[in-house]
Design an enzyme around this catalytic site. Structure first.
Site, short mmCIF file in Angstrom:
data_model
loop_
_atom_site.label_atom_id
_atom_site.label_comp_id
_atom_site.label_asym_id
_atom_site.label_seq_id
_atom_site.Cartn_x
_atom_site.Cartn_y
_atom_site.Cartn_z
N GLU A 1 -2.51 -5.28 -3.25
CA GLU A 1 -1.52 -4.46 -2.55
C GLU A 1 -0.41 -5.33 -1.98
OE1 GLU A 1 -4.26 -0.65 -1.27
OE2 GLU A 1 -3.78 -2.13 0.24
N ASP B 1 0.84 -1.20 0.00
CA ASP B 1 0.00 0.00 0.00
C ASP B 1 0.88 1.26 0.00
OD1 ASP B 1 -2.61 1.50 0.75
OD2 ASP B 1 -1.23 2.02 2.37
#
Lengths: 238, 238
Positions: free
Chosen positions: B131, B62
């Site tokens: 992610e 992320d």
């Protein structure tokens, strides 16, 4: 290296030369494109056009800083869960911490801002300029050198991780003591319980003097209460 | 390259071989350390110990994604202010967008999760796995290759920036129509005005049926109202 600096200095104005030497001292290497750094040091209270200020570079630097700190913590704490890493990172990159680092680096002496505005020097503009500086280093030197800069000149030099780890962030306690001081009635109420996948998800509300101020969600009531308390403190400006 | 893959395959179990071929197709290069990818594809509903799930890699990925998108937008929109870049990035990296990309990539066929749990496949676990996959690519291949992967296989392949730019995110309107549907009385109130530096800073509160639900701060009332509305929607789970 010295010769490289001399060559740059020969072709620069005297204010460029001075800035280059100051930057070299600050970042630990010789900048290639001084214009990035000049922009990083420009607070929006100075230029006529706000796009000539450091805000765009701050956006970039903040993101690069977040990624490098994430990797650093990911590798340093191989057995800590995601929540621990997230909390620790947010303590490192928060405005107060970065502003404090910027002041200790002496960045406040280089930032261009409207000095007649007394409020500015008490806000977080130096921490923001530090993030913009990280953006400038990234554009000027690339990812690997920016990582070295952040780990060496910021983390190792100014961040005490042990203290960060042990700092109390019991938002519930903080909010409770605020309510007591302010003579307000504070209640935590579980307002929702539902299943998310195989786990239960709780929503807890902060109710002050009968009015719901904020909610928080988490996989147990304690965690949800902490999130709710933090949201309430933000909403109330505590 | 082919020989390199053959060498890996020779020393791998047959499930490793299958995964390696699937991954090669998905990411566009040959993974070096398949164990990172195996972890990235492991939802916490599967392993006994949650640290054997992909959540830590999701934290890392992320952050890397955020940094690379920040740089991409910074360079693509040289004359847009910071607020514009921030908003556009948040639209790209938000859960719904990433989950949608993951589904279109076919990542859902590779993620290991408790399939008896029907709720999971309707949540955002595939976007989260994407992610985590970015985190795995970063550890396996480094920053430059991860950037290429994100720009080529995610942004150019699946993100329609023009649509993202023009999407309406008038949170105030969204909240107003929710209040109407739910038969609630909604008022926006300016609760604070103060000077931050040379500019005025406004705080606007969202008051629903007489109770303050959230506040928002901005340099004009419109912006503060938008932030307040967004915070209220989050607090209320709208």
């Amino acid at each position: 290296m010295r010769r490289f600096i001399d060559r740059i200095l020969k072709n620069s104005s005297s204010s460029d030369k001075q800035l280059l030497l100051q930057l070299e001292h600050l970042v630990g290497f010789t900048p290639k494109h001084i214009e990035y750094y000049r922009l990083a040091l420009m607070h929006r209270s100075r230029p006529d056009d706000v796009t000539d200020s450091n805000e765009r570079l701050e956006f970039l630097g903040d993101a690069i800083l977040g990624a490098i700190i994430a990797e650093y913590l990911f590798k340093k704490y191989p057995y800590q869960p995601e929540g621990y890493l997230t909390e620790l990172r947010s303590r490192i990159v928060r405005r107060e911490t970065m502003n404090n680092v910027a002041l200790r680096m002496g960045l406040n002496k280089l930032v261009q801002y409207n000095q007649n505005d007394r409020g500015l020097s008490r806000s977080h503009i130096f921490g923001n300029a530090l993030e913009a500086l990280i953006g400038a280093v990234y554009l000027d030197q690339g990812f690997a050198k920016t990582r070295t800069f952040i780990l060496k000149q910021i983390i190792r030099a100014y961040i005490d991780l042990d203290t960060m780890e042990s700092t109390d962030t019991n938002y519930k306690n903080q909010l409770l003591s605020w309510a007591q001081r302010s003579n307000k009635q504070l209640v935590f109420e579980t307002v929702d319980e539902r299943n998310e996948g195989t786990r239960k998800l709780f929503t807890v509300a902060v109710v002050i003097d009968g009015a719901q101020v904020a909610t928080g969600t988490g996989f147990n009531k304690k965690e949800a209460g902490q999130v709710a308390a933090r949201n309430a403190m933000e909403a109330l400006g505590v």
